[in-house]
Design an enzyme around this catalytic site. Structure first.
Site, PDB file in Angstrom:
ATOM      1  N   CYS A   1      37.229 -12.354  54.858  1.00 44.61           N
ATOM      2  CA  CYS A   1      37.899 -13.628  55.146  1.00 44.61           C
ATOM      3  C   CYS A   1      37.618 -14.636  54.035  1.00 44.61           C
ATOM      4  O   CYS A   1      37.888 -15.821  54.201  1.00 44.61           O
ATOM      5  CB  CYS A   1      37.478 -14.161  56.510  1.00 44.61           C
ATOM      6  SG  CYS A   1      35.711 -14.346  56.663  1.00 44.61           S
TER       7      CYS A   1
ATOM      8  N   CYS B   1      47.473 -28.060  70.736  1.00 42.12           N
ATOM      9  CA  CYS B   1      47.213 -27.558  69.384  1.00 42.12           C
ATOM     10  C   CYS B   1      48.284 -26.511  69.126  1.00 42.12           C
ATOM     11  O   CYS B   1      48.355 -25.499  69.834  1.00 42.12           O
ATOM     12  CB  CYS B   1      45.827 -26.945  69.300  1.00 42.12           C
ATOM     13  SG  CYS B   1      45.592 -26.043  67.760  1.00 42.12           S
TER      14      CYS B   1
ATOM     15  N   GLN C   1      38.835 -11.374  67.402  1.00 38.71           N
ATOM     16  CA  GLN C   1      39.642 -11.878  66.294  1.00 38.71           C
ATOM     17  C   GLN C   1      40.621 -12.886  66.895  1.00 38.71           C
ATOM     18  O   GLN C   1      41.079 -12.704  68.023  1.00 38.71           O
ATOM     19  CB  GLN C   1      40.400 -10.733  65.618  1.00 38.71           C
ATOM     20  CG  GLN C   1      39.497  -9.694  64.991  1.00 38.71           C
ATOM     21  CD  GLN C   1      38.941 -10.126  63.644  1.00 38.71           C
ATOM     22  OE1 GLN C   1      39.218 -11.212  63.159  1.00 38.71           O
ATOM     23  NE2 GLN C   1      38.120  -9.270  63.054  1.00 38.71           N
TER      24      GLN C   1
ATOM     25  N   CYS D   1      52.859 -31.029  63.931  1.00 32.01           N
ATOM     26  CA  CYS D   1      51.750 -31.505  64.767  1.00 32.01           C
ATOM     27  C   CYS D   1      51.465 -32.986  64.513  1.00 32.01           C
ATOM     28  O   CYS D   1      51.382 -33.413  63.359  1.00 32.01           O
ATOM     29  CB  CYS D   1      50.510 -30.674  64.450  1.00 32.01           C
ATOM     30  SG  CYS D   1      49.069 -31.232  65.328  1.00 32.01           S
TER      31      CYS D   1
HETATM   32  C1  LIG Z   1      33.615 -10.776  60.141  1.00 32.67           C
HETATM   33  S1  LIG Z   1      32.661 -10.216  61.480  1.00 32.67           S
HETATM   34  C2  LIG Z   1      33.280  -8.582  61.643  1.00 32.67           C
HETATM   35  C3  LIG Z   1      33.155  -8.010  63.006  1.00 32.67           C
HETATM   36  C4  LIG Z   1      33.895  -6.721  63.284  1.00 32.67           C
HETATM   37  N1  LIG Z   1      33.994  -5.841  62.162  1.00 32.67           N
HETATM   38  C5  LIG Z   1      35.268  -7.027  63.880  1.00 32.67           C
HETATM   39  O1  LIG Z   1      36.282  -6.717  63.277  1.00 32.67           O
HETATM   40  O2  LIG Z   1      35.290  -7.571  64.983  1.00 32.67           O
HETATM   41  C6  LIG Z   1      31.101  -9.994  60.671  1.00 32.67           C
HETATM   42  C7  LIG Z   1      29.997  -9.440  61.556  1.00 32.67           C
HETATM   43  O3  LIG Z   1      28.822  -9.227  60.748  1.00 32.67           O
HETATM   44  C8  LIG Z   1      27.672  -9.565  61.491  1.00 32.67           C
HETATM   45  N2  LIG Z   1      26.620  -9.819  60.471  1.00 32.67           N
HETATM   46  C9  LIG Z   1      26.393 -10.935  59.757  1.00 32.67           C
HETATM   47  N3  LIG Z   1      25.417 -10.731  58.858  1.00 32.67           N
HETATM   48  C10 LIG Z   1      25.005  -9.457  59.007  1.00 32.67           C
HETATM   49  C11 LIG Z   1      24.040  -8.651  58.343  1.00 32.67           C
HETATM   50  N4  LIG Z   1      23.289  -9.142  57.355  1.00 32.67           N
HETATM   51  N5  LIG Z   1      23.887  -7.364  58.728  1.00 32.67           N
HETATM   52  C12 LIG Z   1      24.640  -6.868  59.760  1.00 32.67           C
HETATM   53  N6  LIG Z   1      25.583  -7.593  60.417  1.00 32.67           N
HETATM   54  C13 LIG Z   1      25.771  -8.863  60.048  1.00 32.67           C
HETATM   55  C14 LIG Z   1      28.124 -10.762  62.309  1.00 32.67           C
HETATM   56  O4  LIG Z   1      27.296 -10.906  63.438  1.00 32.67           O
HETATM   57  C15 LIG Z   1      29.558 -10.357  62.680  1.00 32.67           C
HETATM   58  O5  LIG Z   1      29.593  -9.626  63.882  1.00 32.67           O
END
Ligand SMILES: C[S@@+](CC[C@H](N)C(=O)[O-])C[C@H]1O[C@@H](n2cnc3c(N)ncnc32)[C@H](O)[C@@H]1O
Length: 471
Positions: A409, A158, A280, A72
């Site tokens: 992550c 990109c 994702q 890139c």
């Molecule tokens: C890494 S993403 C995972 C989403 C889902 N499991 C997926 O694979 O698409 C984390 C999620 O946690 C939610 N989140 C963040 N803090 C939270 C909390 N304290 N309680 C409940 N959900 C929360 C975010 O809005 C987000 O949708």
């Protein structure tokens, strides 16, 4: 004493968790991005903090045998990728080692790390894009923010994003030129166009222009340009955001062209991609990851799955389809609405309950209720980068869940939380401390990195834990 602007030489000993090279200089630890272990480099000191120093590479004196030419043209400038200069197989290794180091350093756990699982390709894998548009004093530029800054580095393509990227940038650049539109200025809030976002599902795009006003200039011509340049089915939204904020979208989305949403399918579950839905970024790795979550969750008709941090509910539905029922917990109301619709569309409403709220607040009660019913429970945790609140860990420990699947992550917060779940760490009310001789409450069955974000420092990791019997 080191000082700013010093020019020094050193040998890189390792890569840190942000993908930067680490050099020891007396008592100082120097961090220099875009170099590799064993390389002798010349670098300039940019900043001296207490015991650590930040530097910029000036010259690679002895290149590593693992160094490759980054393909890139804005690598090192745009801040999106940190590892393009490292041969891909070695990138995978670096991420495996990073996960292992986090478990060892943070939780004192020496664990075997499985091979990093890869997707279809280490380039062109991303299905979504967010491009800030700004005015640099002379012209409107479209690109990415330079690392840790709000300066837009102009780009034409990109390489980790799908191949429609260059066509989209070229279309928006032409539109901006034809209508003499000004990019947004963070400095004084002036300008017309702030961001271009796009996401793809099976070859169809949802594009959104974030504008400071509701009026879309040259609408018909914009649609004409996009149609000609993209050669793909697309939807166009505008979003209005005139507030001085870092949040991308304002509240209002207006559909300008195309279908409001598109439908995809994974392992027999149908889902919709709308302008607001979370996706994702790497579909081929995501499919492998979700498949592994389901395969490891010991699902059967007498298991209840609690899917904490459930987002738009796709994983909840995949789990529910093979279990007695699934309970999703998610903080964002719109995501819960999408998850409920997804359950309905797939005929799974009778098996899925989605709660809106904070896991740390509502999960303890949900788990207590399940315990009273004497059901077998599996818990899936997929928190944001900061990991789980301690109330969530405490609730899971008290849940008697046979299996805990943790998707993360961020290897640092993952190691901390797994340490707490196993008993290798404990929270004494003030801080988290190591426990010397402990009998594990949960055993680690496997730790598997997934290369969801190739060429970058980031890695997704799946940990499978089993409750140790009789405790
Ligand atoms: C890494 S993403 C995972 C989403 C889902 N499991 C997926 O694979 O698409 C984390 C999620 O946690 C939610 N989140 C963040 N803090 C939270 C909390 N304290 N309680 C409940 N959900 C929360 C975010 O809005 C987000 O949708």
């Amino acid at each position: 004493m080191l000082k700013k602007n010093d020019i020094l030489k050193g040998v890189v000993s390792a890569l840190g968790s942000n993908g930067e090279g680490i050099i020891k200089h007396g008592d100082y630890t120097v961090f220099v991005p875009y170099v590799l272990p064993e390389e002798e480099i010349e670098y300039k000191v940019l900043k001296v903090a207490k015991n650590c120093v930040y530097g910029k590479v000036l010259n690679v004196i002895t290149p590593s045998k693992d160094r490759v030419d980054a393909p890139c043209s804005v690598f090192c400038k745009c801040g999106g990728c940190q590892l393009q200069h490292l041969e891909y197989e070695k990138q995978l290794k670096v991420k495996e080692e990073n996960v292992k180091r986090c478990f060892s350093k943070i939780a004192g756990i020496d664990v075997e790390i499985n091979k990093n699982v890869t997707g279809e390709s280490p380039f062109r894998y991303r299905n979504k894009l967010q491009l800030p548009v700004s005015f640099n004093g002379k012209e409107t530029v479209i690109g990415f923010y330079a690392e840790n800054s709000h300066r837009v580095v102009p780009i034409c393509d990109c390489l980790i994003n799908s191949s429609w990227t260059a066509k989209l940038i070229s279309a928006i650049t032409l539109y901006v030129k034809e209508f003499n539109l000004k990019g947004y200025s963070d400095f004084d809030g002036s300008g017309y166009i702030r961001e271009v976002t796009a996401k793809e599902l099976n070859g169809s795009l949802i594009i959104c222009l974030v504008l400071t006003t509701k009026k879309l200039v040259g609408k018909d011509r914009l649609i004409e340009i996009l149609t000609e340049k993209l050669g793909l089915e697309f939807t166009l939204y505008i979003n209005v955001n005139s507030k001085p904020t870092n949040v991308v979208y304002g509240e209002e989305f207006l559909l300008v062209h195309g279908k409001p949403e598109y439908t995809g399918e994974m392992f027999g579950i149908k889902y919709k991609m709308g302008v607001r839905s979370f996706m994702q970024v790497n579909p081929s790795v995501c499919k492998k990851l979700y498949g592994a979550v389901c395969d490891n969750a010991s699902l059967s008709e007498d298991v209840t799955v609690i899917d904490a941090y459930s987002g738009a509910g796709l994983m909840t539905a995949l789990l529910a389809s093979k279990a007695k029922k699934a309970i999703g917990i998610e903080i964002i109301p719109e995501a819960v609405e999408i998850a409920n619709q997804l359950a309905l569309d797939n005929g799974l409403s009778n098996k899925i309950t989605n709660y809106q709220g904070k896991c740390e607040v509502i999960m303890p009660d949900i788990i207590a209720k399940e315990r009273q019913q004497n059901t077998n429970v599996t818990v899936v945790l997929d928190p944001p980068r900061k990991g789980c609140d301690y109330a969530v860990i405490k609730a899971v420990k008290g849940s008697l869940a046979d299996k805990v699947i943790y998707v993360s992550c961020n290897p640092s917060t993952l190691a901390r939380d797994v340490g707490l779940l196993t008993g290798a760490l404990k929270y004494d009310g003030n801080e988290i401390v190591r426990v010397k001789d402990y009998t594990p409450l949960y055993e680690i069955d496997s730790v598997t990195p997934y290369d969801m974000f190739a060429q970058t420092k980031h890695v997704e990791t799946l940990v499978v834990l089993s409750r140790v019997l009789n405790r």
